[in-house]
Design an enzyme around this catalytic site. Structure first.
Site, PDB file in Angstrom:
ATOM      1  N   GLU A  26     -14.661  59.877 -45.731  1.00 45.84           N
ATOM      2  CA  GLU A  26     -13.538  59.970 -44.800  1.00 45.84           C
ATOM      3  C   GLU A  26     -13.113  61.431 -44.679  1.00 45.84           C
ATOM      4  OE1 GLU A  26     -10.144  57.432 -45.002  1.00 45.84           O
ATOM      5  OE2 GLU A  26     -11.320  55.612 -45.336  1.00 45.84           O
ATOM      6  N   HIS A  80      -7.612  60.746 -39.399  1.00 44.05           N
ATOM      7  CA  HIS A  80      -8.603  60.522 -40.450  1.00 44.05           C
ATOM      8  C   HIS A  80      -9.651  59.571 -39.918  1.00 44.05           C
ATOM      9  CE1 HIS A  80      -6.142  56.927 -41.392  1.00 44.05           C
ATOM     10  NE2 HIS A  80      -7.184  56.455 -42.082  1.00 44.05           N
ATOM     11  N   HIS A  82     -12.620  56.437 -40.376  1.00 45.48           N
ATOM     12  CA  HIS A  82     -13.108  55.214 -41.029  1.00 45.48           C
ATOM     13  C   HIS A  82     -14.594  55.120 -40.681  1.00 45.48           C
ATOM     14  CE1 HIS A  82      -8.917  53.005 -41.006  1.00 45.48           C
ATOM     15  NE2 HIS A  82      -8.969  53.972 -41.901  1.00 45.48           N
ATOM     16  N   ASP A  93      -3.434  52.286 -44.971  1.00 42.86           N
ATOM     17  CA  ASP A  93      -2.855  53.257 -44.029  1.00 42.86           C
ATOM     18  C   ASP A  93      -1.406  52.889 -43.700  1.00 42.86           C
ATOM     19  OD1 ASP A  93      -5.272  54.597 -43.863  1.00 42.86           O
ATOM     20  OD2 ASP A  93      -5.929  53.460 -42.112  1.00 42.86           O
TER      21      ASP A  93
END
Ligand SMILES: [Zn+2]
Length: 136
Positions: A26, A80, A82, A93
């Site tokens: 990630e 971010h 995934h 999250d």
């Protein structure tokens, strides 16, 4: 709460390049700007170095905050990735959302990356429309 996040193509590409380069780990970073317009993408090291979690390196996050303030901008988003899904905010999250900013989540299917925006507040998630804008 922001319903639209305006992003120039160069910033969209900068994020995509970052998350693609770090996959399968990630990647994470900050979006600085004014109101609903992004004016800078700041990469931050994922201290977890994990394919399923991220935690911003505290020193790099601090440096990014300083840069944003020094440039008269605000933090308006956190992005971010995934790399192995899902394309929406995970339970983690939602539980860990500490800032009232747009959360941009990058996910991929096969080799195509896609970004979706979310506003997470009091454990409620609302979609934020990411609008690619050209010039001013
Ligand atoms: Zn996530």
């Amino acid at each position: 709460m922001i319903k639209i996040l305006k992003l120039k193509p160069e910033y969209w590409r900068a994020m995509r390049q970052h998350v693609a380069a770090l996959a399968p780990l990630e990647a994470c970073g900050l979006l600085a700007g004014k109101g609903d317009s992004v004016e800078a993408v700041l990469r931050v090291r994922n201290a977890e170095q994990s394919p399923v979690r991220f935690r911003m390196d505290p020193q790099e996050q601090f440096n990014a905050f300083e840069w944003i303030e020094a440039n008269g901008l605000e933090m308006i988003g956190i992005y971010h990735s995934h790399p192995s899904g899902p394309e929406t905010a995970s339970a983690t999250d939602i539980a860990e959302a500490a800032y009232e900013v747009v959360h941009v989540i990058w996910s991929r299917s096969k080799r195509t990356w896609k970004a979706r925006g979310f506003w997470i507040e009091a454990e409620e998630v609302a979609e934020v429309n990411i609008q690619i804008v050209n010039g001013q």
